[in-house]
Scaffold this motif. Structure first.
Motif, PDB file in Angstrom:
ATOM      1  N   PRO A  63       0.957  -1.080  -0.096  1.00 44.76           N
ATOM      2  CA  PRO A  63      -0.023  -0.167  -0.256  1.00 44.76           C
ATOM      3  C   PRO A  63       0.819   1.296   0.018  1.00 44.76           C
ATOM      4  N   GLU A  64       1.799   1.047   0.661  1.00 48.15           N
ATOM      5  CA  GLU A  64       3.040   2.351   0.463  1.00 48.15           C
ATOM      6  C   GLU A  64       2.890   3.104  -0.908  1.00 48.15           C
ATOM      7  N   PHE A  67       0.982   4.240  -2.888  1.00 43.32           N
ATOM      8  CA  PHE A  67       0.332   5.698  -2.157  1.00 43.32           C
ATOM      9  C   PHE A  67       1.524   6.775  -2.795  1.00 43.32           C
ATOM     10  N   LYS A  82      -8.509   8.591  -0.907  1.00 45.68           N
ATOM     11  CA  LYS A  82      -7.184   8.675   0.356  1.00 45.68           C
ATOM     12  C   LYS A  82      -7.252   7.751   1.105  1.00 45.68           C
ATOM     13  N   GLN A  85      -8.022   2.194   1.426  1.00 42.64           N
ATOM     14  CA  GLN A  85      -7.033   1.625   0.035  1.00 42.64           C
ATOM     15  C   GLN A  85      -7.050   0.388  -0.953  1.00 42.64           C
ATOM     16  N   TRP A  88      -6.613   1.911  -3.839  1.00 47.81           N
ATOM     17  CA  TRP A  88      -5.309   2.792  -4.842  1.00 47.81           C
ATOM     18  C   TRP A  88      -5.048   2.552  -5.501  1.00 47.81           C
TER      19      TRP A  88
END
Ligand SMILES: [Fe+2]
Ligand SMILES: [Fe+2]
Length: 198
Positions: A63-64, A67, A82, A85, A88
């Motif tokens: 996920p990071e 993003f 936002k 998740q 994303w």
């Protein structure tokens, strides 16, 4: 490899590296279904195949990282996007195919960008990808047969079914709704003659 020289076979090889077997097969199936729908509705078949193949290319990324790809691309996104998740990978996928694969076709980029939320004013290609993700051949959820039937009647009726399904699930869990999805829902509901609330 130079991005502009990449063929569909190169994309498939890349997907094989980036995705597990299940999602790799899903991607091939969405591409195949997108081509079927594209032919039926006179949409560009080559674009449908590419967008179908690539739509989930970031889905198994952390996920990071997803993003970060979104933020780095400078693409606008909503507070609701936002906060969820699950949304994303669509935005990150659009950023990835544009910035890493060098795909310049805005319609392919937007088809990936909006394949989960949809939005009002989608092109036929964008609608085809949104629907193919629901009707690809390995899908077996309750209601998939109805979705497949509607996809053969009209893209808007299938979108209405898909958006109803997604929005209802979110409401049941008291989750936030993305305005793009509501606007898409209102648009296709009106097109399908459901615009009169009386
Ligand atoms: Fe997806
Ligand atoms: Fe998908």
């Amino acid at each position: 490899m130079l991005a502009e020289k990449m063929t569909n076979d190169d994309y498939i090889a890349l997907l094989k590296q980036r995705l597990g077997e299940k999602r790799f097969n899903h991607s091939l199936n969405v591409a195949e279904e997108a081509v079927r729908l594209a032919k039926k509705y006179s949409v560009d078949v080559e674009k449908a195949y590419k967008a179908g193949l690539l739509h989930d290319i970031m889905k198994e990324e952390k996920p990071e990282i997803q993003f970060e790809a979104i933020v780095k691309s400078g693409m606008p996104f909503t507070e609701v996007e936002k906060s969820n998740q699950k949304l994303w990978h669509a935005m990150a996928g659009a950023a990835y195919i544009k910035n890493e694969l060098g795909i310049e076709d805005e319609e392919i980029i937007n088809a990936v960008r909006y394949h989960t939320t949809a939005k009002a004013g989608m092109t036929m290609l964008e609608k085809v990808i949104y629907i193919a993700d629901f009707t690809s051949k390995e899908r077996d959820y309750d209601g998939v047969e109805k979705m497949r039937e509607l996809a053969d009647v009209s893209l808007e009726q299938a979108m209405l079914e898909g958006l109803s399904f997604t929005l209802q699930k979110l409401v049941e869990k008291n989750k936030l709704l993305n305005l793009d999805s509501i606007n898409a829902y209102n648009e296709v509901a009106a097109v399908c003659g459901k615009g009169n609330n009386i």
